[in-house]
Design a protein around this motif. Structure first.
Motif, mmCIF file in Angstrom:
data_model
loop_
_atom_site.group_PDB
_atom_site.id
_atom_site.type_symbol
_atom_site.label_atom_id
_atom_site.label_comp_id
_atom_site.label_asym_id
_atom_site.label_seq_id
_atom_site.Cartn_x
_atom_site.Cartn_y
_atom_site.Cartn_z
ATOM 1 N N CYS A 1 0.739 -1.072 -0.053
ATOM 2 C CA CYS A 1 -0.011 0.071 -0.033
ATOM 3 C C CYS A 1 0.706 1.104 0.085
ATOM 4 O O CYS A 1 0.494 2.161 -0.501
ATOM 5 N N GLU A 2 1.915 1.212 0.722
ATOM 6 C CA GLU A 2 2.851 2.700 1.078
ATOM 7 C C GLU A 2 3.308 2.843 -0.571
ATOM 8 O O GLU A 2 3.596 4.139 -0.810
ATOM 9 N N TYR A 3 4.018 1.674 -1.149
ATOM 10 C CA TYR A 3 4.429 2.071 -2.535
ATOM 11 C C TYR A 3 3.640 2.255 -3.632
ATOM 12 O O TYR A 3 3.753 3.211 -4.554
ATOM 13 N N ALA A 4 2.175 1.868 -3.565
ATOM 14 C CA ALA A 4 1.150 2.085 -4.535
ATOM 15 C C ALA A 4 0.759 3.566 -4.111
ATOM 16 O O ALA A 4 0.388 4.438 -5.130
ATOM 17 N N ALA A 5 0.452 3.927 -2.919
ATOM 18 C CA ALA A 5 0.197 5.095 -2.490
ATOM 19 C C ALA A 5 1.058 6.267 -3.131
ATOM 20 O O ALA A 5 0.847 7.353 -3.546
ATOM 21 N N THR A 6 2.390 5.879 -3.018
ATOM 22 C CA THR A 6 3.486 6.782 -3.487
ATOM 23 C C THR A 6 3.425 7.058 -4.822
ATOM 24 O O THR A 6 3.758 7.858 -5.411
ATOM 25 N N SER A 7 3.481 5.881 -5.466
ATOM 26 C CA SER A 7 3.337 5.528 -6.964
ATOM 27 C C SER A 7 2.409 6.617 -7.650
ATOM 28 O O SER A 7 2.458 7.383 -8.689
ATOM 29 N N ALA A 8 1.210 6.511 -7.004
ATOM 30 C CA ALA A 8 -0.078 7.201 -7.559
ATOM 31 C C ALA A 8 0.373 8.689 -7.640
ATOM 32 O O ALA A 8 0.047 9.373 -8.560
ATOM 33 N N ALA A 9 1.030 9.040 -6.404
ATOM 34 C CA ALA A 9 1.376 10.493 -6.320
ATOM 35 C C ALA A 9 2.576 10.820 -7.258
ATOM 36 O O ALA A 9 2.446 12.205 -7.896
ATOM 37 N N THR A 10 3.240 10.120 -7.811
ATOM 38 C CA THR A 10 4.400 10.525 -8.643
ATOM 39 C C THR A 10 3.665 10.492 -10.077
ATOM 40 O O THR A 10 3.988 11.289 -10.875
ATOM 41 N N ALA A 11 2.670 9.628 -10.220
ATOM 42 C CA ALA A 11 1.996 9.585 -11.534
ATOM 43 C C ALA A 11 1.234 10.873 -11.762
ATOM 44 O O ALA A 11 0.896 11.355 -12.906
ATOM 45 N N PHE A 12 0.698 11.567 -10.741
ATOM 46 C CA PHE A 12 0.052 12.898 -10.617
ATOM 47 C C PHE A 12 0.887 13.761 -11.448
ATOM 48 O O PHE A 12 0.426 14.686 -12.275
ATOM 49 N N TYR A 13 2.100 13.896 -11.343
ATOM 50 C CA TYR A 13 3.196 14.581 -11.970
ATOM 51 C C TYR A 13 3.516 14.069 -13.466
ATOM 52 O O TYR A 13 4.472 14.868 -14.210
ATOM 53 N N GLY A 14 2.982 13.006 -13.830
ATOM 54 C CA GLY A 14 3.405 12.330 -15.238
ATOM 55 C C GLY A 14 4.545 11.742 -15.152
ATOM 56 O O GLY A 14 5.022 11.422 -16.495
ATOM 57 N N SER A 15 5.110 11.338 -14.285
ATOM 58 C CA SER A 15 6.530 10.386 -14.167
ATOM 59 C C SER A 15 6.306 9.352 -13.125
ATOM 60 O O SER A 15 7.046 9.717 -12.102
ATOM 61 N N MET A 16 5.524 8.473 -13.438
ATOM 62 C CA MET A 16 5.199 7.404 -12.391
ATOM 63 C C MET A 16 6.406 6.543 -12.172
ATOM 64 O O MET A 16 7.245 6.147 -12.968
#
Length: 216
Positions: free
Chosen positions: A53-68
């Motif tokens: 969950c921690e990695y998925a939550a952070t991955s989604a946050a990076t995807a917000f910037y267009g650089s997942m």
């Protein structure tokens, strides 16, 4: 290794990254945050593994910037450690809810984010104002909560020279908005978005002393 129930206390590391992050955070504008704000383009993302969950939550946050950054990339960069302040504790494929197969806290993820180019990312403890300020600055925030949104036990682990806390039902979600009623979260356990009332959210968040990770 001894595990015993103890009053609230959270193991705190004080690496150089924390000093840098505090300096950056203190330099932010003192202007009041708006009464409500929501990031519109944060994707819903599910967990690749039962405890990622921690990695998925952070991955989604990076995807917000267009650089997942993928969950696998975080797993490879961070590795494993009994102390979740230093690495992933237990099996990432293990059952959820216990303390043997557990998860990872904010500090190792912040370090990994820096190595991946998200150099303005930082972790913090406590502070609704910090949470609101960062959301209003268009920065998603990963927070650590009890996945049941209820109070939980706290186990203090003394492992050699290290002391740290483990809390059953540990979970992480991405906060992407707030208003007077509550906060909007992306929950990787179900890959869904929903709003949680402030009272319920703060009870779950405070179990982890308000642990948060600004992704920027």
């Amino acid at each position: 290794m001894n595990i015993s129930v103890s009053p609230r206390r959270m193991y705190r590391l004080i690496p150089l990254i924390l000093l840098l992050c505090v300096t950056f955070n203190g330099a932010q504008s003192v202007a009041a945050s708006p009464t409500s704000y929501k990031l519109l383009d944060l994707p819903a993302m599910g967990q690749v593994w039962n405890l990622s969950c921690e990695y998925a939550a952070t991955s989604a946050a990076t995807a917000f910037y267009g650089s997942m950054i993928t969950q696998q990339s975080f797993l490879d960069a961070i590795g494993y450690n009994n102390n979740p302040h230093m690495g992933f504790r237990g099996r990432i494929t293990g059952p959820w809810g216990g303390t043997r197969d557990y998860g990872v806290y904010a500090e190792p993820i912040a370090t990994a984010l820096h190595s991946f180019g998200f150099t303005r990312s930082y972790f913090f403890y406590g502070g609704v104002d910090t949470l609101k300020d960062e959301i209003a600055a268009n920065h998603p925030v990963v927070v650590w909560i009890t996945g049941t949104y209820r109070s939980s036990s706290r186990f203090i682990v003394q492992d050699g020279d290290e002391t740290y806390s483990l809390i059953p039902n540990e979970h992480a979600v991405t906060v992407y908005g707030y208003d007077d009623v509550g906060v909007w979260v992306m929950d990787p356990s179900t890959a869904t978005k929903y709003r949680v009332g402030w009272g319920v959210f703060l009870n779950a968040w405070n179990q982890f002393d308000g642990m948060g990770l600004v992704v920027a």
